[in-house]
Design a protein around this motif. Structure first.
Motif, PDB file in Angstrom:
ATOM      1  N   VAL A 203       0.822  -1.210   0.000  1.00  0.00           N
ATOM      2  CA  VAL A 203       0.000   0.000   0.000  1.00  0.00           C
ATOM      3  C   VAL A 203       0.859   1.265   0.000  1.00  0.00           C
ATOM      4  O   VAL A 203       0.510   2.268  -0.623  1.00  0.00           O
TER       5      VAL A 203
ATOM      6  N   LYS B  49       1.742   1.937  -3.420  1.00  0.00           N
ATOM      7  CA  LYS B  49       0.530   2.288  -4.162  1.00  0.00           C
ATOM      8  C   LYS B  49       0.165   3.759  -3.944  1.00  0.00           C
ATOM      9  O   LYS B  49      -0.202   4.474  -4.893  1.00  0.00           O
TER      10      LYS B  49
ATOM     11  N   ASP C 178       6.530  -2.350  -6.118  1.00  0.00           N
ATOM     12  CA  ASP C 178       5.194  -1.952  -5.655  1.00  0.00           C
ATOM     13  C   ASP C 178       4.684  -0.735  -6.427  1.00  0.00           C
ATOM     14  O   ASP C 178       3.513  -0.665  -6.815  1.00  0.00           O
TER      15      ASP C 178
ATOM     16  N   ALA D 278       1.497  -0.697  -9.140  1.00  0.00           N
ATOM     17  CA  ALA D 278       0.372   0.207  -8.906  1.00  0.00           C
ATOM     18  C   ALA D 278       0.184   1.158 -10.083  1.00  0.00           C
ATOM     19  O   ALA D 278      -0.955   1.469 -10.468  1.00  0.00           O
TER      20      ALA D 278
ATOM     21  N   TRP E  98      -7.681   6.812  -3.896  1.00  0.00           N
ATOM     22  CA  TRP E  98      -7.562   5.382  -3.595  1.00  0.00           C
ATOM     23  C   TRP E  98      -8.531   4.978  -2.490  1.00  0.00           C
ATOM     24  O   TRP E  98      -9.169   3.909  -2.564  1.00  0.00           O
TER      25      TRP E  98
ATOM     26  N   PRO F  41     -10.757  -0.052  -1.173  1.00  0.00           N
ATOM     27  CA  PRO F  41      -9.632  -0.976  -0.955  1.00  0.00           C
ATOM     28  C   PRO F  41     -10.043  -2.127  -0.050  1.00  0.00           C
ATOM     29  O   PRO F  41     -11.016  -2.031   0.723  1.00  0.00           O
ATOM     30  N   SER F  42      -9.292  -3.210  -0.119  1.00  0.00           N
ATOM     31  CA  SER F  42      -9.605  -4.412   0.646  1.00  0.00           C
ATOM     32  C   SER F  42      -9.335  -4.177   2.133  1.00  0.00           C
ATOM     33  O   SER F  42      -8.587  -3.254   2.514  1.00  0.00           O
TER      34      SER F  42
ATOM     35  N   GLN G  29      -7.426  -5.862   4.030  1.00  0.00           N
ATOM     36  CA  GLN G  29      -5.985  -5.989   4.252  1.00  0.00           C
ATOM     37  C   GLN G  29      -5.273  -4.690   3.894  1.00  0.00           C
ATOM     38  O   GLN G  29      -4.361  -4.245   4.608  1.00  0.00           O
ATOM     39  N   GLU G  30      -5.681  -4.061   2.807  1.00  0.00           N
ATOM     40  CA  GLU G  30      -5.073  -2.792   2.405  1.00  0.00           C
ATOM     41  C   GLU G  30      -5.394  -1.687   3.413  1.00  0.00           C
ATOM     42  O   GLU G  30      -4.525  -0.873   3.744  1.00  0.00           O
TER      43      GLU G  30
ATOM     44  N   GLN H  42      -3.083  -2.050   6.317  1.00  0.00           N
ATOM     45  CA  GLN H  42      -1.756  -1.507   6.026  1.00  0.00           C
ATOM     46  C   GLN H  42      -1.768   0.019   6.098  1.00  0.00           C
ATOM     47  O   GLN H  42      -0.852   0.628   6.669  1.00  0.00           O
ATOM     48  N   PHE H  43      -2.788   0.619   5.526  1.00  0.00           N
ATOM     49  CA  PHE H  43      -2.898   2.081   5.538  1.00  0.00           C
ATOM     50  C   PHE H  43      -2.965   2.610   6.972  1.00  0.00           C
ATOM     51  O   PHE H  43      -2.310   3.597   7.318  1.00  0.00           O
TER      52      PHE H  43
END
Length: 374
Positions: A83, A86, A120, A124, A331, A336-337, A339-340, A343-344
């Motif tokens: 992320v 991304k 990464d 992206a 974004w 986003p998922s 999981q993402e 991370q964020f």
């Protein structure tokens, strides 16, 4: 080396960590000791440079040893997951579009470690806009030969791995530097007898020890006795080649650091220099040369002043939490998922990376900065 008596107690307060009782020393330590015994004490900056960048025994010349990972000595924003790359890709995309979507757009990444951030970002960018991906000429700057070999193997031609940016030219592009400035070797100073002294590394009965010499750095003179701090690194040799490489550019520096007012506050008597080994900041800088990380907070004021002298326009520095939130506005609206999102949240959380790290942007030439505030 000092001809006058200098009280080095301040160094004991700055680095109170225990020294090895066994007398064991690394291969690099033996080389440094031999050099000192032949030619005399060396500056701490030169010592730090050898510890980190010796081509055979330096900390970053050990591709077989984990450094940036949960199993290594520290983690970075890149370690959290893709992320981070991304979000930086979104920032680059905005800048590219704001400046006419040029057919060739050069990205330079110094200190790319194992190439993960590069991959990464490129992945992206491909998802964002295939036309943008086609325009990208990605250069990874790595001075260490052994690490260039590792990077070429991992990147598989997706980016060019170069030893120096001096021979390259880019009409328009960007520099991405994550946790690079903090690894530039810095001089170390001690305030004693109402005077500044530069700290040297010497040989003391077959082991590494401290020495000093009078100095006149551009540091405040009203700091207390025993005050230890770092001076700025040699920014010219590091920043000038990439600055000359581009006619028009966006430079993004992300790192931990302070402005000069905070860095040289009278209460910060031990400076910011520290070592990391197995995720613990409790190692003496003269211990295990080449086998532990040595780092210091970035002097953002010095970086901004030098960049201005190169013709850059400096944009407001902001903490990573705020910066990545602005970069990721589109974004975040793209669902986003989970999981993402996790991370964020780690990247912007104040107890992780959000408040400790800062983003400094600067632009060169006749460009639309497309600032993250827009």
């Amino acid at each position: 080396m000092s001809r006058e008596t200098v009280d080095l107690t301040g160094l004991q307060h700055a680095f109170p960590y225990p020294r090895s009782a066994t007398g064991a020393i690394t291969d690099l330590g033996r080389l440094i000791l031999a050099s000192i015994e032949e030619s005399g004490p060396i500056s701490f900056a030169d010592y730090m440079a050898q510890c980190l960048y010796h081509p055979e025994f330096g900390y970053y010349a050990r591709p077989g040893q984990p450094t940036v990972s949960k199993n290594g000595d520290f983690i970075t924003s890149v370690s959290v997951g893709p992320v981070f790359g991304k979000l930086l890709a979104h920032r680059l995309y905005k800048f590219w579009r704001a400046n006419g979507s040029p057919a060739v757009f050069t990205i330079l990444e110094p200190g790319a470690h194992d190439g993960t951030l590069c991959l990464d970002i490129l992945e992206a960018i491909g998802d964002l806009d295939p036309t943008f991906r086609k325009a990208i000429d990605y250069l990874v700057h790595e001075p260490l030969p052994i690490r260039r070999k590792l990077l070429r193997s991992k990147l598989q031609g997706k980016a060019s791995v170069i030893a120096t940016p001096s021979k390259y030219q880019g009409k328009i592009g960007a520099l991405i530097a994550n946790e690079v400035l903090d690894a530039l070797p810095v001089p170390l100073y001690l305030r004693s007898n109402d005077q500044w002294h530069e700290i040297l590394v010497t040989s003391n009965a077959g082991s590494l020890g401290w020495d000093s010499q009078p100095a006149a750095p551009k540091l405040p003179k009203d700091l207390p006795e025993g005050y230890v701090t770092e001076g700025p690194p040699k920014l010219s040799s590091f920043m000038t080649p990439p600055a000359r490489m581009f006619k028009d550019a966006l430079f993004i520096w992300i790192d931990y650091g302070l402005d000069e007012e905070a860095l040289y506050h009278p209460a910060r008597t031990a400076g910011t220099l520290r070592c990391y080994f197995k995720h613990k900041a409790c190692a003496h800088p003269l211990e295990n040369p080449g086998e532990q990380d040595i780092t210091a907070d970035v002097n953002f004021t010095a970086v901004e002043k030098f960049a201005s002298s190169l013709g850059f326009q400096i944009h407001p520095t902001m903490n990573q939490s705020r910066y990545l939130t602005y970069c990721g506005k589109d974004w975040l609206l793209s669902h986003p998922s989970p999981q993402e999102i996790s991370q964020f949240q780690t990247l912007i959380h104040p107890t992780h990376f959000g408040s400790r790290f800062y983003a400094l942007e600067m632009t060169k030439g006749n460009v639309d900065p497309a600032t993250v505030f827009k």
